[in-house]
Design a protein around this motif. Structure first.
Motif, PDB file in Angstrom:
ATOM      1  N   ALA A  88      28.153  41.616  45.361  1.00 32.41           N
ATOM      2  CA  ALA A  88      28.602  41.478  46.753  1.00 32.41           C
ATOM      3  C   ALA A  88      29.128  40.088  47.070  1.00 32.41           C
ATOM      4  O   ALA A  88      29.388  39.775  48.234  1.00 32.41           O
ATOM      5  N   PHE A  89      29.309  39.252  46.061  1.00 31.05           N
ATOM      6  CA  PHE A  89      29.736  37.876  46.314  1.00 31.05           C
ATOM      7  C   PHE A  89      30.739  37.418  45.265  1.00 31.05           C
ATOM      8  O   PHE A  89      30.879  38.021  44.200  1.00 31.05           O
ATOM      9  N   THR A 102      29.669  35.783  50.303  1.00 34.58           N
ATOM     10  CA  THR A 102      29.645  37.242  50.265  1.00 34.58           C
ATOM     11  C   THR A 102      31.028  37.775  50.619  1.00 34.58           C
ATOM     12  O   THR A 102      31.788  37.127  51.342  1.00 34.58           O
ATOM     13  N   TYR A 106      31.066  43.198  53.642  1.00 34.58           N
ATOM     14  CA  TYR A 106      29.641  43.184  53.982  1.00 34.58           C
ATOM     15  C   TYR A 106      29.361  42.504  55.322  1.00 34.58           C
ATOM     16  O   TYR A 106      28.205  42.393  55.732  1.00 34.58           O
TER      17      TYR A 106
END
Length: 209
Positions: A88-89, A102, A106
């Motif tokens: 997610a990053f 991130t 998200y």
């Protein structure tokens, strides 16, 4: 049948099993930590993970003791791994440095977790003034007020107090008024690497109804 002493011993043995298992797992983790040998790439990752601000390539090279080309290669490798693992990053270039961030998809969930700090909350007037300064800098107060059509002194002072705007010189005209420009904090707040990353004016225009 088991007598009371045997039953008690059995119960004690059963209670001891989870504790012993947990101790064994912790011992395994400790052995793994001792056996782990950090690489330059893992050090780059650890430093960026721990930093709460963008780190320039020069500062990274000094910390991890590697040259700029190596640091950039390791960052590229890490981003490829993150993408392959669907993390997610990513490591992004922000305000002239590198920072672990991130991904934007998200944001919806992160907004539920994070409260925007009051010192970065901006009113509509402040956003409008900040946009003028960002696109027109270096710019004097009179030009800002001419575009907005209202006095801008208080708003400019507020933006300076928040660290988003600063005085960058004086104009070579009558009275030598102060020139305003944006700061590094402005780039960080809006996720920009340089001012060249600002959206083009054409992109900001609303499409015809």
């Amino acid at each position: 049948m088991l007598d009371e002493e045997q039953v008690e011993q059995t119960e004690q043995a059963e209670e001891a099993q989870p504790v012993e298992q947990e101790e064994e797992e912790q011992a395994d983790l400790s052995r793994q930590d001792r056996d782990f040998e950090p690489t330059v790439e893992s050090v780059v990752e650890a430093v960026l993970f721990a930093s709460d601000e963008p780190l320039t390539a020069a500062r990274l090279t000094k910390i991890v003791e590697a040259d700029v080309k190596q640091v950039r290669r390791h960052i590229k490798n890490l981003n490829e791994k993150y993408q392959a693992n669907n993390n997610a990053f990513r490591i992004e270039q922000i305000a002239g440095g590198f920072q672990m961030l991130t991904l934007s998809p998200y944001n919806h969930w992160l907004k539920k977790l994070l409260r925007v700090r009051s010192d970065t909350k901006l009113s509509a007037a402040a956003m409008e003034t900040l946009a003028i300064i960002a696109y027109k800098q270096p710019v004097i107060r009179a030009d800002i007020e001419a575009i907005r059509g209202v006095a801008a002194g208080e708003v400019i002072r507020s933006l300076c107090y928040k660290g988003l705007v600063k005085i960058i010189g004086r104009a070579e005209i009558l009275g030598r008024p102060m020139l305003y420009g944006t700061t590094k904090k402005f780039l960080e707040l809006f996720g920009l690497n340089t001012l060249k990353d600002l959206p083009k004016i054409e992109e900001l225009k609303k499409p015809p109804a």
